[in-house]
Structures are given as structure tokens and as C-alpha cells.
Design an enzyme around this catalytic site. Structure first.
Site, short mmCIF file in Angstrom:
data_model
loop_
_atom_site.label_atom_id
_atom_site.label_comp_id
_atom_site.label_asym_id
_atom_site.label_seq_id
_atom_site.Cartn_x
_atom_site.Cartn_y
_atom_site.Cartn_z
N ARG A 133 0.86 -1.18 0.00
CA ARG A 133 0.00 0.00 0.00
C ARG A 133 0.90 1.23 0.00
O ARG A 133 1.99 1.22 0.59
CB ARG A 133 -0.88 0.02 1.26
N HIS A 169 -1.41 1.20 -9.78
CA HIS A 169 -2.08 0.19 -8.94
C HIS A 169 -2.70 -0.91 -9.82
O HIS A 169 -3.90 -1.20 -9.74
CB HIS A 169 -3.14 0.84 -8.05
C1 GLV Z 1 -5.50 -4.75 -4.16
O1 GLV Z 1 -4.94 -3.77 -3.89
C2 GLV Z 1 -6.05 -5.71 -3.22
O2 GLV Z 1 -6.20 -5.39 -2.03
O3 GLV Z 1 -6.37 -6.83 -3.66
#
Ligand code: GLV
Length: 315
Positions: free
Chosen positions: A230, A278
């Protein structure tokens, strides 16, 4: 599951950052017997299950029938962040294909640094013909910070490519062919041997900001960072300082303190930072829908749901 279903689950899709209609499409394509509402449609209040991704805080507390909160991914941090989260089970998606997608991204990132593609890309831009010595994968150490289900899949994939792989987790874990470390007292030893450090930690109060100047200084000179956990794990300014001082070789970042990454972020055009939006891996929406359906059905039949998180540990 074989149990007779008591009633059709009513599922509310709730997000402040994502258009959740892709999950409606996935439920419809899978022909699952559910009633769906998308927040803020008025009837979302009546749902038994909330499927949440950055749900506005307090919204789930306004659902009197709520029996289950489900993520659409592996991470539960955005759900546990709601200070008004009702006391119902919170479950994640566990998807082996998603984990393999994460391994693909990790492999690409490790090859970028190990096979010096970062250097070759720079050389191409400057039309320079340079042939550095090749380092064997077995002499190249990849450290996985966060050795859960996804960390293990990534570690095994890199091990299969002959990399020297080590893993760190909060509590002790064992895996054949992988050197494991645990707890705060073994973190320094773990970090000190990494050529590439890959962050796959869950985001909790204990891991927020963990990759700071102090941690980065414990990596060997010339090491690289890959953040697939994250954005809040990393102190971005400390990373840039460590790269600019020459301590770190570079970084691959898929997650950011603030997403989407601001247009004026210095990370975008730093020559030693590779930014992706992401996308390291996304679970297949149909698989996500079927896991949510399974858990909704279990909850409505008074059975324990699968893959619950723990709000005390935060993941
Ligand atoms: C992606 O970020 C997830 O939490 O699967």
C-alpha cells in the site's frame, strides 16, 4: 456449497472511489441469484451484505440488516479504516490467480534491476553500448517484506527462477528453500542482505510508514525497492532522498500515499522510479462475485464465512 439457501442475498455495492457497476456486471454474467443495489441508490440500506471499497465512513453503520462486509480484493485496510464499522465479519478475496498476477509483476520488477534493464533503458536513451557483467540469479537476493499468502506465491515464483529468496513476517513462518525472518528483532538482519526489497505487507497501524529513511538505510548500498503493498507503507520523500543520495538504485512503485498519483508528483518523472497505476494484479471480477456469493450464502445459513479478516490485527 450444498446447504439449502434460506433467501436470496441482497448485496449493496459501496465505494467512494470506484464505479462499482463492473461488479454488477460480474454478478449478472455469473447468473448468481442475488439482489443488487449500488450505493447511493436508496434501497442499499436494506442489504444483508456490503461489498465495500473505500466506502464512505459511516454508511455501513446505516444498514440495519448488515451481516457481512466483503472486500473486492485482498486488502481490508480501507474497510477497517471506517471508525463506525458495524461488528459483523469482514472478509477478503483469496484468489490464486490474483496472487500469480502479483508474482508476474514482482518477476518483471526483479528482472528490471537484476538484469539491469533500468541501466540499459538509460543507455538506449543516450545511445551508449555498455555490456555489464551478468550476475547469476542464485547470487541475487530478493527479500519479501510481508510473507502472507501472496508473499509466499511471489517467493515461490522467484525461487523457481533460481533467485536467492528471503521472507520477513511479523510471526515466524517456514518454507522450504526460503530463508525466513520474523519480528522486529530480525528485521535488520533480513534487510541487510536484500538486493531487491519487495513490500507485500498488509496496511495496519504497525506497518503504516514502515518504509522510511531508517529502514531504507538498512538496505545495502545499490539495493532497489518494489512497493506492491500500500502507498501508506512508504514515506515517499524518504525514498526519493535515498535514491538521490545514491544509496538506492531505484524503485518500482504500484501504490501511492494518494491515488491517483497527483500530476505534479516528482515520482512520475524521476529517472530511477518506475510508476504503475495500482495494476500489479486485479482479481477476476467473476471469481470475486462467486466468492462474495458463497460467503453471503454461508452467512444467511448461519455458517462461518470463508477468509475472514481480524479487526484487531487490522488484516
Ligand atoms: C488490491 O490492492 C487488493 O487489495 O487486492
Amino acid at each position: 456449497m450444498s446447504n439449502k439457501q434460506a433467501k436470496t442475498p441482497h448485496i449493496a455495492l459501496i465505494s467512494s472511489t470506484l464505479d462499482m457497476s463492473f461488479m454488477k456486471v460480474a454478478f449478472e454474467k455469473s447468473a448468481l441469484d442475488v439482489r443488487l443495489s449500488i450505493y447511493p441508490d436508496e434501497d442499499f440500506h436494506a442489504a444483508d451484505v456490503a461489498v465495500a471499497w473505500n466506502a464512505p465512513h459511516g454508511v455501513m453503520a446505516s444498514m440495519p440488516n448488515l451481516k457481512l462486509v466483503h472486500s473486492i480484493g485482498a486488502g481490508l485496510d480501507n474497510i477497517f479504516a471506517d471508525p463506525h464499522l458495524p461488528d459483523v465479519p469482514v472478509c477478503r478475496v483469496v484468489d490464486s490467480e490474483h496472487a500469480l498476477g502479483m508474482a508476474e509483476y514482482a518477476i518483471w520488477s526483479v528482472l528490471l534491476f537484476h538484469r539491469e534493464m533500468d541501466r540499459h533503458l538509460q543507455n538506449v536513451a543516450e545511445r551508449r553500448w555498455e555490456r555489464p557483467d551478468q550476475i547469476s540469479a542464485r547470487d541475487y537476493t530478493v527479500g519479501i517484506l510481508g510473507f502472507g499468502t501472496i508473499g509466499l506465491t511471489v517467493a515461490k515464483s522467484l525461487r523457481a527462477m533460481n533467485y536467492n529468496v528471503r521472507g520477513w513476517a511479523r510471526s515466524p513462518k517456514e518454507e522450504a528453500g526460503i530463508t525466513t525472518y520474523s519480528g522486529a528483532d530480525q528485521l535488520t538482519e533480513f534487510l541487510s542482505g536484500c538486493d531487491v526489497l519487495i513490500c507485500l505487507l498488509p496496511l495496519t497501524a504497525a506497518t503504516r510508514g514502515i518504509i522510511d529513511a531508517d529502514l531504507l538505510s538498512q538496505l545495502p548500498r545499490g539495493a532497489a525497492l518494489v512497493n506492491m503493498g500500500r502507498g501508506e507503507h512508504l514515506v515517499e520523500a524518504d525514498l526519493l532522498a535515498a535514491i538521490d543520495s545514491g544509496h538506492l538504485r531505484g524503485a518500482v512503485l504500484d501504490v501511492f500515499q494518494k491515488e491517483p498519483l497527483a500530476k505534479d508528483s516528482p515520482l512520475w518523472d524521476h529517472p530511477k522510479v518506475f510508476v504503475t497505476p495500482h495494476i500489479a494484479s486485479m482479481p477476476n471480477p467473476k471469481d470475486v462475485a462467486s466468492q462474495i456469493f458463497e460467503n453471503a450464502t454461508r452467512i444467511l445459513n448461519d455458517l462461518e464465512p470463508l477468509n475472514p479478516g481480524d479487526r484487531n490485527s487490522g488484516y
